[in-house]
Design a protein around this motif. Structure first.
Motif, mmCIF file in Angstrom:
data_model
loop_
_atom_site.group_PDB
_atom_site.id
_atom_site.type_symbol
_atom_site.label_atom_id
_atom_site.label_comp_id
_atom_site.label_asym_id
_atom_site.label_seq_id
_atom_site.Cartn_x
_atom_site.Cartn_y
_atom_site.Cartn_z
ATOM 1 N N ALA A 1 -20.757 3.819 -39.123
ATOM 2 C CA ALA A 1 -20.304 4.342 -37.834
ATOM 3 C C ALA A 1 -21.023 3.691 -36.669
ATOM 4 C CB ALA A 1 -20.513 5.850 -37.785
ATOM 5 N N GLN B 1 -19.614 2.184 -27.834
ATOM 6 C CA GLN B 1 -19.528 3.126 -26.711
ATOM 7 C C GLN B 1 -20.872 3.121 -26.006
ATOM 8 O OE1 GLN B 1 -16.551 4.669 -26.243
ATOM 9 N NE2 GLN B 1 -17.211 5.547 -24.283
ATOM 10 N N ARG C 1 -23.356 3.362 -31.022
ATOM 11 C CA ARG C 1 -22.226 4.081 -31.595
ATOM 12 C C ARG C 1 -20.953 3.255 -31.474
ATOM 13 N NH1 ARG C 1 -21.970 9.334 -28.248
ATOM 14 N NH2 ARG C 1 -22.498 7.769 -26.649
ATOM 15 N N GLU C 2 -20.194 3.262 -32.550
ATOM 16 C CA GLU C 2 -18.922 2.531 -32.521
ATOM 17 C C GLU C 2 -17.891 3.349 -31.770
ATOM 18 O OE1 GLU C 2 -16.130 0.020 -35.666
ATOM 19 O OE2 GLU C 2 -17.452 1.602 -36.388
ATOM 20 N N VAL C 3 -16.992 2.655 -31.089
ATOM 21 C CA VAL C 3 -15.934 3.334 -30.338
ATOM 22 C C VAL C 3 -15.025 4.062 -31.306
ATOM 23 C CG1 VAL C 3 -13.971 3.002 -28.811
ATOM 24 C CG2 VAL C 3 -16.042 1.653 -28.483
ATOM 25 N N ALA C 4 -14.786 5.348 -31.005
ATOM 26 C CA ALA C 4 -13.911 6.128 -31.873
ATOM 27 C C ALA C 4 -12.473 5.696 -31.681
ATOM 28 C CB ALA C 4 -14.059 7.626 -31.551
ATOM 29 N N ASP C 5 -11.723 5.728 -32.790
ATOM 30 C CA ASP C 5 -10.307 5.347 -32.706
ATOM 31 C C ASP C 5 -9.494 6.382 -31.951
ATOM 32 O OD1 ASP C 5 -10.952 3.121 -34.153
ATOM 33 O OD2 ASP C 5 -10.482 4.037 -36.106
#
Length: 502
Positions: free
Chosen positions: A425, A389, A498-502
């Motif tokens: 994360a 993100q 930050r990883e993209v939230a599901d």
């Protein structure tokens, strides 16, 4: 020239007038306000104490005096009640007078002792001292005795007669009703009230003096500390930040916090000023070098083009060198533009970015340059797709900075490795090289603006790339860090997002 000077005067005049207006003395500043507040508080507190203490004091003292006198009369009448009657069943006047005289003499604080016989008509049986001035009685004693007789001994009667307290109480002597009346002076009430009022006035004056002295001391100390800050702030734009004296406060209060905040601001301004000067000096040197080289190469190229025959090979070398210097100038312009956007706090986009695709696209941009330096660029995406993100343009800009730095320091026939993966994360792009690495004392410094490492290649930039990358990463909620490299085995820079939230 005269017109320019006039314009300069007109431009400077408002600023000078504003400065003079700011420096005018305050006629109702902090000191009179503090003094006024302390004195007003003291006056109000003392006034409230006077109202609650002095006003009812006299009344309480008189009431207590009569209560004590009532108890005294109640005890004295017992001795009168034990006097027997004469054989003719008449009052033993002689014994009553002796007892009244004895009571008067034993209690020298008594003004008068009177025993009344109310029947058949009120008359004095005993009266001591016998020379009591009649004008001080004026019938008040007779009226008081009549009231005491009428009460039948149920309650004592009391009255104040010209500063003297009188208490009359009825009693029975062998069945005959009599009234004992005792007079005691009340001047001690006024004396005690005067003593308390005088002591209170002295205490009030002392309290006001202490409040005044403390107010002056407190306001002087506060004003001295504030004036130091005021002087430092006014001279902030008039002195060199390196020579400006900032007051050091050790007191833990609001002014101390303000002084420490001012010292912190001064230190940051000094660092920024030092960085700006270093940047101006460095940029001037770096700009002068490529511009001088570019100018000389263009002159030589012009000479080659007018010579006969034209030296094509030499002209091509001149053009290549001129393009190299032009790229350096373009890089500086790009870095300065990025800095201006960061300082202007331009809002970044926030969307899903596939890091592997971004890394491939940026690596393709550096493919020709890597071949020129005989360096291979590899991309490891063994972990699959990694979605972050972030702002796509900023991510690409950071990867360009890392690859550009890696290619500058990578020796020939070495490898620059790009690795994309996830860790918990967060997702990250790592760029590793086999260059000289980063010394331990430079690991934090290289992320500051206008600072370059000592091992930087002569073809390097201006010390802005990693600073820009670090600030961009922080604004996207990530971080740019040097994960390893001890100064001998190359360096690895890691961009974590930050990883993209599901």
């Amino acid at each position: 020239m005269a017109t320019d000077r006039l314009r300069l005067r007109r431009a400077v005049a408002p600023r000078q007038e504003a400065t003079e207006a700011q420096r005018k003395p305050l006629h109702f500043g902090l000191r009179p306000r503090l003094l006024g507040a302390l004195l007003l508080t003291a006056v109000v507190s003392l006034g409230a104490a006077a109202v609650t203490l002095l006003t009812p004091l006299k009344s309480h003292l008189r009431s207590d005096a009569f209560s004590v006198q009532e108890a005294f009369v109640g005890g004295a009448k017992v001795t009168f009640g034990h006097i027997p009657l004469d054989p003719g069943n008449t009052l033993n006047v002689r014994a009553i007078r002796e007892q009244a005289s004895r009571l008067y003499r034993q209690n020298n604080k008594l003004v008068r002792v009177v025993v009344w016989s109310p029947y058949p008509h009120p008359r004095r049986v005993a009266d001591f001292p016998p020379d009591f001035p009649p004008e001080r009685d004026a019938g008040a004693s007779s009226a008081l005795a009549q009231r005491a007789a009428a009460s039948g001994g149920h309650r004592p009667q009391k009255a104040e007669i010209q500063g003297v307290g009188a208490v009359a109480e009825s009693y029975f002597e062998s069945g005959k009703l009599l009234v004992l009346e005792i007079f005691k002076p009340l001047d001690f009430v006024d004396q005690a009230d005067d003593v308390v009022a005088s002591a209170f006035l002295d205490a009030a004056l002392a309290g006001l003096a202490v409040a005044f002295v403390l107010g002056i001391a407190l306001s002087s100390r506060l004003l001295r500390r504030l004036r130091l800050l005021q002087t430092a702030s006014r001279t902030l734009d008039e002195r060199d930040l390196g020579t400006l004296v900032v007051p050091h406060e050790r007191v833990s209060d609001e002014i101390g916090e303000l002084a420490r905040a001012f010292a912190t601001m001064h230190e940051r301004l000094r660092q920024q000023e030092d960085a700006r000067r270093a940047f101006v000096a460095n940029a001037s040197h770096e700009l002068r070098t490529p511009l001088t080289s570019l100018d000389g190469m263009l002159e030589l190229l012009a000479d080659d083009l007018v010579s006969d025959p034209i030296d094509i090979d030499d002209a091509r070398e001149r053009v290549a060198a001129a393009q190299l210097q032009s790229r350096r100038l373009r890089g500086l312009a790009s870095d300065l533009l990025d800095l201006s956007r960061l300082d202007a706090a331009v809002e970044l986009r926030s969307e899903a970015v596939e890091l592997g695709e971004t890394a491939r696209a940026v690596a393709a941009e550096f493919d020709a340059r890597a071949r020129e330096r005989h360096v291979s660029v590899t991309l490891d995406e063994s972990g699959g797709q990694s979605w972050a993100q972030a702002d796509p343009g900023s991510v690409a800009r950071i990867v360009r900075i890392l690859l550009d730095n890696a290619l500058y320091v990578a020796p020939p026939d070495s490898t620059v490795a790009i690795q994309v993966g996830s860790n918990g994360a967060a997702v990250a792009i790592s760029v590793s090289d086999e260059g000289p690495g980063v010394p331990q004392d430079e690991r934090e410094m290289i992320f500051e603006r206008f600072r370059r490492g000592q091992t930087r290649s002569d073809e390097g930039g201006f010390g802005l790339g990693l600073a820009i990358g670090s600030e961009l990463a922080a604004r996207m909620g990530g971080r740019l860090e040097l994960t390893d490299g001890d100064g001998q085995r190359g360096a690895t820079f890691r961009l974590a997002l930050r990883e993209v939230a599901d």
